[in-house]
Design a protein around this motif. Structure first.
Motif, PDB file in Angstrom:
ATOM      1  N   ASN A  34       0.848  -1.193   0.000  1.00 38.15           N
ATOM      2  CA  ASN A  34       0.000   0.000   0.000  1.00 38.15           C
ATOM      3  C   ASN A  34       0.885   1.245   0.000  1.00 38.15           C
ATOM      4  O   ASN A  34       1.414   1.658   1.029  1.00 38.15           O
ATOM      5  N   ALA A  35       1.056   1.848  -1.172  1.00 40.49           N
ATOM      6  CA  ALA A  35       1.981   2.972  -1.315  1.00 40.49           C
ATOM      7  C   ALA A  35       1.568   4.163  -0.455  1.00 40.49           C
ATOM      8  O   ALA A  35       2.425   4.871   0.090  1.00 40.49           O
ATOM      9  N   GLU A  36       0.268   4.385  -0.313  1.00 39.62           N
ATOM     10  CA  GLU A  36      -0.204   5.523   0.483  1.00 39.62           C
ATOM     11  C   GLU A  36       0.143   5.336   1.957  1.00 39.62           C
ATOM     12  O   GLU A  36       0.656   6.256   2.609  1.00 39.62           O
ATOM     13  N   ARG A  37      -0.111   4.155   2.490  1.00 39.17           N
ATOM     14  CA  ARG A  37       0.247   3.882   3.887  1.00 39.17           C
ATOM     15  C   ARG A  37       1.764   3.874   4.072  1.00 39.17           C
ATOM     16  O   ARG A  37       2.272   4.309   5.103  1.00 39.17           O
ATOM     17  N   LEU A  38       2.473   3.379   3.081  1.00 43.60           N
ATOM     18  CA  LEU A  38       3.922   3.329   3.171  1.00 43.60           C
ATOM     19  C   LEU A  38       4.521   4.732   3.278  1.00 43.60           C
ATOM     20  O   LEU A  38       5.522   4.940   3.965  1.00 43.60           O
ATOM     21  N   ALA A  39       3.897   5.698   2.630  1.00 45.11           N
ATOM     22  CA  ALA A  39       4.412   7.061   2.634  1.00 45.11           C
ATOM     23  C   ALA A  39       3.973   7.861   3.866  1.00 45.11           C
ATOM     24  O   ALA A  39       4.507   8.957   4.111  1.00 45.11           O
ATOM     25  N   ASP A  40       3.034   7.328   4.637  1.00 46.82           N
ATOM     26  CA  ASP A  40       2.476   8.056   5.777  1.00 46.82           C
ATOM     27  C   ASP A  40       3.429   7.969   6.976  1.00 46.82           C
ATOM     28  O   ASP A  40       3.521   6.940   7.637  1.00 46.82           O
ATOM     29  N   ARG A  41       4.120   9.071   7.261  1.00 48.26           N
ATOM     30  CA  ARG A  41       5.099   9.094   8.352  1.00 48.26           C
ATOM     31  C   ARG A  41       4.455   9.008   9.723  1.00 48.26           C
ATOM     32  O   ARG A  41       5.140   8.767  10.724  1.00 48.26           O
ATOM     33  N   SER A  42       3.135   9.182   9.817  1.00 45.69           N
ATOM     34  CA  SER A  42       2.463   9.044  11.107  1.00 45.69           C
ATOM     35  C   SER A  42       2.202   7.576  11.442  1.00 45.69           C
ATOM     36  O   SER A  42       1.968   7.232  12.594  1.00 45.69           O
ATOM     37  N   LEU A  43       2.244   6.697  10.431  1.00 51.24           N
ATOM     38  CA  LEU A  43       2.003   5.278  10.645  1.00 51.24           C
ATOM     39  C   LEU A  43       3.286   4.492  10.832  1.00 51.24           C
ATOM     40  O   LEU A  43       3.322   3.508  11.561  1.00 51.24           O
ATOM     41  N   LEU A  44       4.350   4.912  10.149  1.00 49.22           N
ATOM     42  CA  LEU A  44       5.607   4.187  10.152  1.00 49.22           C
ATOM     43  C   LEU A  44       6.742   5.143  10.484  1.00 49.22           C
ATOM     44  O   LEU A  44       6.615   6.357  10.291  1.00 49.22           O
ATOM     45  N   PRO A  45       7.866   4.635  11.006  1.00 52.16           N
ATOM     46  CA  PRO A  45       8.992   5.520  11.349  1.00 52.16           C
ATOM     47  C   PRO A  45       9.357   6.431  10.184  1.00 52.16           C
ATOM     48  O   PRO A  45       9.380   5.998   9.023  1.00 52.16           O
ATOM     49  N   ASP A  46       9.619   7.696  10.488  1.00 55.20           N
ATOM     50  CA  ASP A  46       9.722   8.695   9.415  1.00 55.20           C
ATOM     51  C   ASP A  46      11.092   8.798   8.773  1.00 55.20           C
ATOM     52  O   ASP A  46      11.262   9.533   7.805  1.00 55.20           O
ATOM     53  N   ASP A  47      12.089   8.079   9.259  1.00 58.19           N
ATOM     54  CA  ASP A  47      13.442   8.239   8.719  1.00 58.19           C
ATOM     55  C   ASP A  47      13.960   6.957   8.086  1.00 58.19           C
ATOM     56  O   ASP A  47      15.167   6.718   8.023  1.00 58.19           O
ATOM     57  N   CYS A  48      13.047   6.120   7.587  1.00 55.41           N
ATOM     58  CA  CYS A  48      13.438   4.822   7.038  1.00 55.41           C
ATOM     59  C   CYS A  48      13.311   4.813   5.517  1.00 55.41           C
ATOM     60  O   CYS A  48      12.367   5.394   4.967  1.00 55.41           O
ATOM     61  N   PRO A  49      14.219   4.132   4.821  1.00 53.06           N
ATOM     62  CA  PRO A  49      14.031   3.910   3.382  1.00 53.06           C
ATOM     63  C   PRO A  49      12.738   3.149   3.139  1.00 53.06           C
ATOM     64  O   PRO A  49      12.371   2.273   3.926  1.00 53.06           O
ATOM     65  N   ARG A  50      12.068   3.477   2.035  1.00 60.29           N
ATOM     66  CA  ARG A  50      10.778   2.868   1.720  1.00 60.29           C
ATOM     67  C   ARG A  50      10.754   2.400   0.271  1.00 60.29           C
ATOM     68  O   ARG A  50      11.317   3.047  -0.601  1.00 60.29           O
ATOM     69  N   ARG A  51      10.041   1.305   0.037  1.00 64.63           N
ATOM     70  CA  ARG A  51       9.876   0.822  -1.322  1.00 64.63           C
ATOM     71  C   ARG A  51       8.549   0.083  -1.441  1.00 64.63           C
ATOM     72  O   ARG A  51       8.265  -0.814  -0.654  1.00 64.63           O
ATOM     73  N   ALA A  52       7.728   0.482  -2.416  1.00 67.81           N
ATOM     74  CA  ALA A  52       6.484  -0.221  -2.688  1.00 67.81           C
ATOM     75  C   ALA A  52       6.779  -1.426  -3.568  1.00 67.81           C
ATOM     76  O   ALA A  52       7.700  -1.418  -4.384  1.00 67.81           O
ATOM     77  N   PHE A  53       5.989  -2.485  -3.385  1.00 65.66           N
ATOM     78  CA  PHE A  53       6.168  -3.679  -4.197  1.00 65.66           C
ATOM     79  C   PHE A  53       4.825  -4.338  -4.438  1.00 65.66           C
ATOM     80  O   PHE A  53       3.844  -4.099  -3.738  1.00 65.66           O
ATOM     81  N   ASP A  54       4.796  -5.192  -5.450  1.00 67.16           N
ATOM     82  CA  ASP A  54       3.609  -5.963  -5.798  1.00 67.16           C
ATOM     83  C   ASP A  54       3.951  -7.436  -5.630  1.00 67.16           C
ATOM     84  O   ASP A  54       4.936  -7.921  -6.198  1.00 67.16           O
ATOM     85  N   ALA A  55       3.169  -8.165  -4.854  1.00 67.09           N
ATOM     86  CA  ALA A  55       3.465  -9.572  -4.589  1.00 67.09           C
ATOM     87  C   ALA A  55       3.467 -10.409  -5.863  1.00 67.09           C
ATOM     88  O   ALA A  55       4.102 -11.467  -5.906  1.00 67.09           O
ATOM     89  N   TYR A  56       2.763  -9.963  -6.898  1.00 70.78           N
ATOM     90  CA  TYR A  56       2.753 -10.701  -8.161  1.00 70.78           C
ATOM     91  C   TYR A  56       4.042 -10.493  -8.952  1.00 70.78           C
ATOM     92  O   TYR A  56       4.305 -11.241  -9.893  1.00 70.78           O
ATOM     93  N   ASP A  57       4.819  -9.491  -8.610  1.00 69.30           N
ATOM     94  CA  ASP A  57       6.109  -9.243  -9.254  1.00 69.30           C
ATOM     95  C   ASP A  57       7.178  -9.990  -8.458  1.00 69.30           C
ATOM     96  O   ASP A  57       7.820  -9.433  -7.575  1.00 69.30           O
ATOM     97  N   LEU A  58       7.371 -11.268  -8.772  1.00 67.90           N
ATOM     98  CA  LEU A  58       8.284 -12.083  -7.973  1.00 67.90           C
ATOM     99  C   LEU A  58       9.727 -11.630  -8.124  1.00 67.90           C
ATOM    100  O   LEU A  58      10.504 -11.699  -7.165  1.00 67.90           O
ATOM    101  N   ASP A  59      10.102 -11.148  -9.300  1.00 67.51           N
ATOM    102  CA  ASP A  59      11.450 -10.602  -9.455  1.00 67.51           C
ATOM    103  C   ASP A  59      11.618  -9.370  -8.566  1.00 67.51           C
ATOM    104  O   ASP A  59      12.682  -9.157  -7.969  1.00 67.51           O
TER     105      ASP A  59
END
Length: 231
Positions: A34-59
């Motif tokens: 969930n890219a929107e939740r991943l970008a929300d600094r109020s939900l997750l630590p604000d100083d961490c590297p982030r990357r969105a992914f799709d489980a269907y993209d196995l590579d």
């Protein structure tokens, strides 16, 4: 200081793990669907590297650990907390839903771990959430249970393979939790379930403690309620 990749950081279990590890002083890289939740600094630590992914993209799943190692400088812990529930008798689950359950619950976590293993050395650890459904698969959950059981079997073999390298592989068989996971099923409706365990306490006991090397169950889980479906 540990360097940890948390895959599934936008879910309940992954988010709790990410926040706890960050509070403990670990360097954490976050990956989530969930890219929107991943970008929300109020939900997750604000100083961490982030990357969105799709489980269907196995590579793409396999590439998460190399990305985290580059972002953090090294990597010695991996948490994989991805999955989706599914319900219904076998004849009522269509092939698209069956494929989705197997891909998200088994193939995607396998790909993440496969990409991480070459980067990990002695003393490293990988913790992957399966669930107590592996131990007592109930009726009406054949496809979901099959996917989680496939993952558990794979982790068991990988753990034996990695033992000589000093890399621990933890199969995290969480009990049924409060938090609405079953209500977000990809197919079918959940059966009547007993009250779930507290997510924060369960994540601490069954995931974080085994990840840190605390003694306990070989699967990082405790026996569930006899006869009750465990997700």
């Amino acid at each position: 200081m540990n360097a940890v990749l948390v895959v599934g950081a936008t879910g309940t279990v992954g988010g709790l793990a990410a926040r706890a590890l960050h509070r403990q002083g670990a360097a954490v890289a976050l990956a989530g669907r969930n890219a929107e939740r991943l970008a929300d600094r109020s939900l997750l630590p604000d100083d961490c590297p982030r990357r969105a992914f799709d489980a269907y993209d196995l590579d793409g799943c396999e590439a998460l650990a190399p990305w985290a190692a580059r972002s953090l400088g090294f990597l010695d812990r991996v948490v994989v907390a991805v999955g989706v529930a599914g319900f219904g008798r076998a004849e009522d689950v269509d092939e698209a839903a069956a494929e989705h359950l197997m891909t998200v619950n088994a193939l995607a976590p396998m790909a993440v771990v496969r990409g991480a293993l070459p980067l990990l050395g002695a003393g490293a650890a990988v913790a992957v959430v399966t669930g107590r459904v592996v131990d007592a698969p109930p009726q009406g959950m054949a496809d979901y249970a099959a996917a989680k059981t496939a993952l558990a079997a794979w982790l068991g073999v990988v753990g034996r393979e990695q033992r000589s390298r000093g890399v621990r592989v933890v199969d995290v068989r969480l009990p049924h939790l409060e938090g609405g996971f079953a209500a977000r099923a990809v197919t079918g409706s959940p059966p009547k379930l007993p009250p779930g365990a507290d997510p924060a306490a369960a994540v601490e006991r069954h995931l974080l403690a085994p990840l840190a090397g605390a003694p306990g169950s070989p699967h990082g889980a405790l026996p569930g309620t006899p006869g009750a479906p465990q997700l």
